[in-house]
Motif scaffolding. Structure first.
Motif, mmCIF file in Angstrom:
data_model
loop_
_atom_site.group_PDB
_atom_site.id
_atom_site.type_symbol
_atom_site.label_atom_id
_atom_site.label_comp_id
_atom_site.label_asym_id
_atom_site.label_seq_id
_atom_site.Cartn_x
_atom_site.Cartn_y
_atom_site.Cartn_z
ATOM 1 N N ALA A 146 -10.753 -35.530 17.125
ATOM 2 C CA ALA A 146 -12.219 -35.506 17.085
ATOM 3 C C ALA A 146 -12.716 -34.359 16.213
ATOM 4 C CB ALA A 146 -12.780 -35.386 18.505
ATOM 5 N N ILE A 147 -12.059 -33.207 16.299
ATOM 6 C CA ILE A 147 -12.458 -32.063 15.476
ATOM 7 C C ILE A 147 -12.201 -32.355 14.001
ATOM 8 C CG2 ILE A 147 -11.921 -29.661 14.894
ATOM 9 C CD1 ILE A 147 -11.496 -29.194 17.924
ATOM 10 N N GLU A 201 -17.447 -24.543 16.774
ATOM 11 C CA GLU A 201 -18.565 -23.643 16.505
ATOM 12 C C GLU A 201 -18.846 -23.555 15.006
ATOM 13 O OE1 GLU A 201 -19.155 -19.100 17.546
ATOM 14 O OE2 GLU A 201 -18.421 -20.231 19.277
ATOM 15 N N LYS A 202 -17.780 -23.467 14.215
ATOM 16 C CA LYS A 202 -17.910 -23.350 12.756
ATOM 17 C C LYS A 202 -18.552 -24.599 12.148
ATOM 18 C CE LYS A 202 -14.833 -24.086 9.419
ATOM 19 N NZ LYS A 202 -13.530 -24.239 8.889
ATOM 20 N N ILE A 203 -18.067 -25.780 12.534
ATOM 21 C CA ILE A 203 -18.621 -26.994 11.929
ATOM 22 C C ILE A 203 -20.033 -27.263 12.438
ATOM 23 C CG2 ILE A 203 -16.428 -28.066 11.332
ATOM 24 C CD1 ILE A 203 -16.593 -29.759 13.840
ATOM 25 N N ASP A 204 -20.302 -26.899 13.679
ATOM 26 C CA ASP A 204 -21.648 -27.055 14.218
ATOM 27 C C ASP A 204 -22.620 -26.150 13.443
ATOM 28 O OD1 ASP A 204 -23.565 -28.149 15.959
ATOM 29 O OD2 ASP A 204 -23.296 -26.540 17.423
ATOM 30 N N HIS A 205 -22.209 -24.931 13.180
ATOM 31 C CA HIS A 205 -23.053 -23.997 12.429
ATOM 32 C C HIS A 205 -23.271 -24.502 11.001
ATOM 33 C CE1 HIS A 205 -24.769 -20.213 11.098
ATOM 34 N NE2 HIS A 205 -23.908 -20.220 10.080
ATOM 35 N N GLN A 206 -22.198 -24.964 10.374
ATOM 36 C CA GLN A 206 -22.303 -25.497 9.003
ATOM 37 C C GLN A 206 -23.292 -26.641 8.953
ATOM 38 O OE1 GLN A 206 -18.542 -26.822 7.434
ATOM 39 N NE2 GLN A 206 -19.452 -27.659 5.585
ATOM 40 N N LEU A 207 -23.224 -27.529 9.926
ATOM 41 C CA LEU A 207 -24.132 -28.670 9.971
ATOM 42 C C LEU A 207 -25.573 -28.231 10.203
ATOM 43 C CD1 LEU A 207 -24.396 -31.746 9.924
ATOM 44 C CD2 LEU A 207 -23.937 -31.746 12.380
ATOM 45 N N ALA A 241 -22.664 -37.128 11.155
ATOM 46 C CA ALA A 241 -21.923 -35.878 11.349
ATOM 47 C C ALA A 241 -22.344 -35.198 12.641
ATOM 48 C CB ALA A 241 -22.141 -34.951 10.158
ATOM 49 N N THR A 242 -23.638 -35.225 12.936
ATOM 50 C CA THR A 242 -24.133 -34.657 14.185
ATOM 51 C C THR A 242 -23.489 -35.355 15.378
ATOM 52 O OG1 THR A 242 -26.245 -34.093 13.154
ATOM 53 C CG2 THR A 242 -26.217 -34.218 15.565
ATOM 54 N N GLU A 243 -23.418 -36.676 15.314
ATOM 55 C CA GLU A 243 -22.793 -37.440 16.392
ATOM 56 C C GLU A 243 -21.298 -37.133 16.495
ATOM 57 O OE1 GLU A 243 -23.896 -41.523 15.679
ATOM 58 O OE2 GLU A 243 -26.023 -41.022 15.801
ATOM 59 N N ALA A 244 -20.639 -36.935 15.360
ATOM 60 C CA ALA A 244 -19.219 -36.603 15.368
ATOM 61 C C ALA A 244 -18.974 -35.234 16.000
ATOM 62 C CB ALA A 244 -18.659 -36.642 13.950
ATOM 63 N N GLY A 257 -18.347 -32.083 6.247
ATOM 64 C CA GLY A 257 -18.125 -31.746 4.842
ATOM 65 C C GLY A 257 -18.796 -32.730 3.907
ATOM 66 N N GLN A 258 -18.623 -34.013 4.183
ATOM 67 C CA GLN A 258 -19.237 -35.046 3.348
ATOM 68 C C GLN A 258 -20.757 -34.991 3.441
ATOM 69 O OE1 GLN A 258 -17.424 -38.606 4.867
ATOM 70 N NE2 GLN A 258 -15.593 -38.388 3.603
ATOM 71 N N ALA A 259 -21.259 -34.832 4.662
ATOM 72 C CA ALA A 259 -22.711 -34.834 4.865
ATOM 73 C C ALA A 259 -23.371 -33.632 4.204
ATOM 74 C CB ALA A 259 -23.030 -34.865 6.357
ATOM 75 N N THR A 260 -22.726 -32.472 4.283
ATOM 76 C CA THR A 260 -23.340 -31.282 3.693
ATOM 77 C C THR A 260 -23.272 -31.309 2.173
ATOM 78 O OG1 THR A 260 -21.303 -30.000 4.023
ATOM 79 C CG2 THR A 260 -22.992 -29.825 5.721
ATOM 80 N N MET A 261 -22.310 -32.033 1.622
ATOM 81 C CA MET A 261 -22.261 -32.164 0.160
ATOM 82 C C MET A 261 -23.314 -33.161 -0.325
ATOM 83 S SD MET A 261 -18.192 -31.712 -0.811
ATOM 84 C CE MET A 261 -18.104 -33.340 -1.397
ATOM 85 N N SER A 262 -23.485 -34.256 0.393
ATOM 86 C CA SER A 262 -24.412 -35.295 -0.057
ATOM 87 C C SER A 262 -25.844 -35.038 0.404
ATOM 88 C CB SER A 262 -23.972 -36.663 0.459
ATOM 89 O OG SER A 262 -24.206 -36.759 1.856
#
Length: 82
Positions: free
Chosen positions: A14-15, A71-77, A37-40, A23-28
């Protein structure tokens, strides 16, 4: 006996999925991808908390690393959504 392993594997998968999607969402910066991505990330958190509630005590480092990754991916998003 294999249930804790399965829980850990589900958290790991899941992580990884959430990391890719973020990564894909923040690039596009596509709204649909950001929502997916939020749901993931939410799914990764859910898997983490489920596994943590069944924690055996021998997996402390795994849970520590997993928590940091989430925490890292949540912050990035969240930064991307601003």
């Amino acid at each position: 006996m294999s249930e804790p392993y399965n829980d850990l594997k589900q958290v790991e998968m899941a992580i990884k999925a959430a990391e890719r999607m973020v990564g894909q969402a923040t690039m596009s910066m596509d709204e649909d991808q950001l929502q997916a991505a939020t749901e993931a990330v939410q799914q990764a958190k859910k898997q983490y908390y489920t596994a943590a509630s069944h924690q055996t005590g021998i997996d402390e480092r795994f849970f520590e690393i997993s928590s940091e990754l989430i925490e890292k991916i949540d912050h990035q998003l969240e930064e991307a959504k601003k």
